[in-house]
Each structure stands twice: as structure tokens, then as C-alpha cells.
Design a protein around this motif. Structure first.
Motif, short mmCIF file in Angstrom:
data_model
loop_
_atom_site.label_atom_id
_atom_site.label_comp_id
_atom_site.label_asym_id
_atom_site.label_seq_id
_atom_site.Cartn_x
_atom_site.Cartn_y
_atom_site.Cartn_z
N VAL A 263 -32.75 -24.91 -0.78
CA VAL A 263 -31.34 -24.59 -0.53
C VAL A 263 -31.08 -23.09 -0.51
CG1 VAL A 263 -30.54 -26.78 -1.47
CG2 VAL A 263 -30.77 -24.80 -2.98
N ALA A 265 -30.37 -19.74 1.06
CA ALA A 265 -29.85 -19.29 2.37
C ALA A 265 -30.79 -18.25 2.95
CB ALA A 265 -28.44 -18.72 2.21
N SER A 270 -27.50 -13.40 4.37
CA SER A 270 -27.31 -14.47 3.38
C SER A 270 -26.58 -13.90 2.17
CB SER A 270 -28.66 -15.04 2.95
OG SER A 270 -29.43 -14.05 2.31
N ALA A 274 -20.06 -16.53 1.70
CA ALA A 274 -20.18 -17.83 1.05
C ALA A 274 -19.59 -17.73 -0.34
CB ALA A 274 -21.65 -18.24 0.96
N PRO A 308 -22.13 -24.54 -0.95
CA PRO A 308 -23.09 -23.71 -1.68
C PRO A 308 -22.72 -23.60 -3.16
CG PRO A 308 -22.41 -22.65 0.37
CD PRO A 308 -21.51 -23.81 0.18
N SER A 313 -26.98 -19.51 -1.96
CA SER A 313 -27.38 -20.87 -1.59
C SER A 313 -26.76 -21.30 -0.26
CB SER A 313 -26.96 -21.87 -2.69
OG SER A 313 -27.59 -21.57 -3.91
N ALA A 314 -27.36 -22.32 0.30
CA ALA A 314 -26.91 -22.87 1.58
C ALA A 314 -26.08 -24.13 1.35
CB ALA A 314 -28.12 -23.19 2.45
N TYR A 315 -25.35 -24.51 2.39
CA TYR A 315 -24.74 -25.83 2.40
C TYR A 315 -25.86 -26.88 2.45
CZ TYR A 315 -19.93 -24.36 3.64
OH TYR A 315 -18.66 -23.83 3.64
N ALA A 332 -30.41 -28.08 5.08
CA ALA A 332 -29.73 -26.95 4.46
C ALA A 332 -29.24 -26.03 5.57
CB ALA A 332 -30.68 -26.21 3.52
N ASP A 334 -27.27 -22.40 6.55
CA ASP A 334 -26.87 -21.08 6.09
C ASP A 334 -25.37 -20.91 6.30
OD1 ASP A 334 -26.40 -18.29 5.80
OD2 ASP A 334 -28.52 -17.90 6.20
N PRO A 335 -24.61 -20.60 5.24
CA PRO A 335 -23.15 -20.45 5.39
C PRO A 335 -22.75 -19.22 6.18
CG PRO A 335 -23.82 -19.81 3.19
CD PRO A 335 -25.05 -20.38 3.84
#
Length: 469
Positions: A263, A265, A270, A274, A308, A313-315, A332, A334-335
Motif C-alpha cells: 500500500v 504510494a 507521493s 493525500a 489512505p 499510503s495508497a488507496y 492499490a 496512488d492518491p
């Protein structure tokens, strides 16, 4: 020519010696021991099994009941076009601004609502979330209910689930269900061995009465349900407190651990854009683009979007269909730019991880939907009847006012050493990996030894006959 009659032996003449009883072969010496174990384990553990069976029956019935009780929150009239997920979340937050959005479950079917899950809401158990139900066509909030677990259990099923799992006593209460699961396979397996070792004529139910009829009913139902009991015991232990930990360690050592999605990003941007509000569509690429990215990777409904956890972290978008065919893929996203940074396919899970997933879902009545739930209710009812018949046989074993005449002691002495020693080693290993089974078995033995010593001092000790009952 007449034949003289043969003379009769005199009264003081010794009778001819009887032929020695043939030595017992194969597993036959084990039968009295299995009979004693099945009897005492059944009598002592049956109360725990009875509670597990009754609450398990209620849990299986809770799935269809939940759809009826919460129909207003779960379903909506079918409209023309669904609103973007971000607008549905905004409608939920307008009605319930408290807490934090921890997940969103977009409407999986035309007549289903969208669930927006909030954590940190006052009055809601910290291990639960508040599910806000939104009409995907109009944005109307149809209600809010406390939700528990990955299956989305609502208050009715949650209460029954926790009653079945721990009697609403927390971690201490979980010992009851683990004890029941630890012994169920032993009692069921012993019963199957005893039933199939009896002569065919002794297995009949029709035309019998009294204890033999009760035994016939007990055995017949037990045979038909035996495989189901073994399955429920094995799968129930997989997420128990102590045996479950040992099973997880064993599965990991065999390369069967459930894989996890990365997870983190990616990309040079990144961590920018987010935040906690990303789950509400406030910053970053937003929920709609995240869902579109997951759809592009083949993730069909039903899905859950998890915002996130932190700026790095990513969605996570994951499929949550645990009914057959299982849908458990996840991605996952990337926001910052909406790019997919990792993909995990259920098809790539190790075999043991898949079997564990399917076993748990079948145990909980999810894998085959209503068919699974009906089968579980029948198994639970069978176990209830077997326990009632078992106690009735115990009563019928008594003589006069004696309740439950016990089986004779000393059955283990009839087992040859070449069978008894390996058997004891196997029991020790199983007792180590299934601790509550091992501890309770030692407790049973200790009590049995004490009672035997008391009976010996009173001159009432009984020993097993040379032939099993």
C-alpha cells in the motif's frame, strides 16, 4: 447288532478344558477405549457443544433475517442513473459529520444502497463502524446502523455472532467456543468408528425400542452428519485464539500464508494531496477516479474503497464477494495521480490460503449463500438432537435409581503396547497443537484417576470386561 451307549463321565471327572479365547486383532482392543472416551467426552463437553449448536443455528438463520429486518436500509427503488461515489459520500457526511470515513462500499446491485463506513463515532463500539446507507440515485440517507466485520454484519447478526463466538464475554469467552471446536472432531470421529465397528444387525432403528432405539437414532444421525462435524471443527479452529495461532504458524511455515497488497504510494509526488479528507473526495484524485482505476484492472462489484491511512499510503480497492465464485482481487491506487501501484489477484494465492478462505466462508454460511445456511442449520439441529439422545442413553444406562451407570475402568490396559505407545505420542502432539484439547484431556484423566482411587478405597472399583460392550 446293537451299539452300546457311551458311558457318561463321572461327576468327579474334570470337564474338558475350554479353548482359549482368540487373541484380539487389529484395532479391536481400541474399541473399549474409544467407547469410554466418546462417552465421557460427550457427557462433559456436550453443554459447550449445545451452546455452540444453538447459537450457530441462530447465526445461520440471521443472514436471511437480516435482509428482512433491515430492508429499508439495504434496498432502494431502482432509478435511472447512479450518482458519483464522491457525491454519495458527501451526502452521508452532511447527515453524519462525526467520525472519520474508513471505507466506502458502492452500491453493488441496482436496488442496493451504498454504505459509507465511519469510525470513531461516539456511542459506537471501537471495533465496529457506523454504516451510513445512501440511495445511490438520489443521495438520500436511508439510515445508519452499527456494522461489524468484513461481512458487513448489522446489529442483529453481530449480536448473534458475538454470542456464538464468545458469549459476549470478550476474549475469555472465546475459550468456550475453542473448547467445543477442539472436542467436536474427537467425539464425532470416535462415534463414527464405534458405529461402523458394530455388526450390521445392531445398527437397525426400525423394530427396536428403549436404549437400543435411542442408540440407533443417535448413531444413524451421527453418521450422516459426521463429515459436517469434522469440517466445522477443523474450520472453527482456524480462527480460534490458541489452536488458530498454531495453525497460522504451520500454514506460514508451509508457504501457505495469505499474501498482502503493498500500500505504499509510488511516484515522486507521493504523499502530496493525500489526507484524511481524501476518503471524502476532498483532496487527491478523489474517490471517483480511484474507483475508475480499479474498474480498469477488472475489479467488478462488490468492492470496498479504503482511503489512505497516512500521507505515504495508497488507496486500497478490494473485492469483497466471498460467495461463490469468490472475488477477492485488490489494487492499490496512488492518491496523487490515480495510478495503480500494486495488484493482488486471488488466483495467485497459495493453495492453503485459498482453502482457508473457502473453509471459513463455508463455515460461516457465506460461500454458497442460502444453500450453505440451510446446511448449517441442519447440522446444528443434528448436533442438538445427538446431544439430547446422548444424555438420554446415559439415563437409560442406569439401573433403578442409579443415574448414568459409568463404563468400567481399565480399558487402556487391554491395548497392546505396540498400539498404545504410538497412540499416546499422537495424542501428545495433537494436544500440543490444540492446547484446550490437551489441557482438558489431562483434566479428565486426573478426575478419572481420583474417582477411581476413591472407588478402590471403598471397594467399588470396576474394570473393563474382556470384551467390549
Amino acid at each position: 447288532m446293537s451299539t452300546a451307549p457311551s458311558p457318561r463321565p463321572s461327576s468327579d471327572e474334570a470337564p474338558p478344558p475350554q479353548a482359549p479365547a482368540p487373541a484380539r486383532r487389529g484395532w479391536a482392543p481400541l474399541r473399549p477405549l474409544i467407547l469410554r472416551l466418546h462417552f465421557y467426552a460427550g457427557v462433559l463437553v456436550a453443554p459447550f457443544l449445545l451452546v455452540a449448536a444453538v447459537t450457530g443455528l441462530l447465526y445461520a438463520a440471521a443472514f436471511p433475517a437480516e435482509k428482512i429486518v433491515y430492508a429499508h436500509e439495504l434496498t432502494v427503488p431502482v432509478g435511472e442513473e447512479k450518482l458519483p461515489v464522491s457525491e454519495q459520500v458527501a451526502a452521508a457526511r452532511k447527515a453524519h459529520p462525526e467520525g472519520t470515513v474508513t471505507a466506502v462500499r458502492p452500491s453493488p446491485e441496482d436496488d442496493a444502497t451504498t454504505r459509507v463506513l465511519l469510525s470513531g463515532v461516539e456511542g459506537v463500539d471501537e471495533t465496529h463502524t457506523l454504516a451510513v446507507f445512501v440511495d445511490p440515485y438520489t443521495g438520500e440517507v436511508r439510515g445508519a446502523l452499527e456494522q461489524y466485520g468484513s461481512t458487513g454484519a448489522l446489529p442483529l447478526r453481530t449480536w448473534i455472532d458475538e454470542f456464538h463466538r464468545d458469549l459476549h464475554l470478550g476474549e475469555t469467552g472465546r475459550l468456550y467456543s475453542e473448547l467445543a471446536a477442539s472436542w467436536l472432531w474427537v467425539i464425532a470421529g470416535g462415534g463414527l468408528v464405534l458405529w461402523f465397528s458394530r455388526r450390521r444387525a445392531q445398527r437397525k432403528v426400525r423394530g427396536t425400542n428403549g436404549r437400543r432405539r435411542t442408540l440407533g437414532l443417535h448413531g444413524t444421525v451421527g453418521v450422516w452428519a459426521g463429515a459436517g462435524f469434522l469440517f466445522l471443527s477443523a474450520t472453527g479452529l482456524t480462527w480460534s485464539a490458541y489452536a488458530g495461532a498454531n495453525i497460522d504458524d504451520l500454514r506460514t511455515s508451509l508457504g501457505g500464508a495469505t499474501p498482502s497488497l503493498s500500500v505504499a504510494a509510488g511516484g515522486e509526488h507521493s504523499g502530496h494531496g493525500a489526507s484524511a479528507s481524501a476518503g471524502e473526495g476532498g483532496e487527491g484524485v478523489g474517490l471517483d477516479k480511484v474507483l475508475a482505476a480499479a474498474r480498469a484492472e477488472g475489479l467488478g462489484d462488490p468492492v470496498e474503497i479504503v482511503p489512505p491511512a497516512d500521507p505515504e499510503s495508497a488507496y486500497v480497492v478490494k473485492q469483497i464477494q466471498r460467495s461463490w465464485p469468490t472475488k477477492q482481487d485488490s489494487v492499490a491506487v496512488d492518491p496523487a495521480d490515480g495510478e495503480v501501484v500494486d495488484v493482488l489477484r486471488f488466483a495467485d494465492y497459495p493453495v492453503l490460503a485459498k482453502l482457508t478462505r473457502w473453509g471459513i466462508d463455508l463455515h460461516t454460511g457465506i460461500l454458497f449463500g442460502l444453500a450453505s445456511q440451510i446446511a448449517l442449520m441442519l447440522l446444528a439441529l443434528s448436533l442438538i438432537l445427538l446431544i439430547v439422545w446422548g444424555y438420554r442413553m446415559w439415563w437409560q444406562r442406569g439401573r433403578g435409581s442409579t443415574f448414568g451407570r459409568p463404563l468400567p475402568r481399565g480399558t487402556w490396559q487391554q491395548v497392546p503396547p505396540h498400539i498404545l505407545v504410538p497412540l499416546a505420542a499422537v495424542v501428545a502432539v495433537v494436544g500440543y497443537f490444540v492446547p484446550l484439547l490437551g489441557i482438558s484431556l489431562l483434566a479428565f484423566l486426573a478426575v478419572d484417576i481420583v474417582l477411581g482411587e476413591i472407588a478402590h478405597r471403598r471397594g467399588k472399583r470396576s474394570y473393563a470386561p474382556t470384551r467390549a460392550e
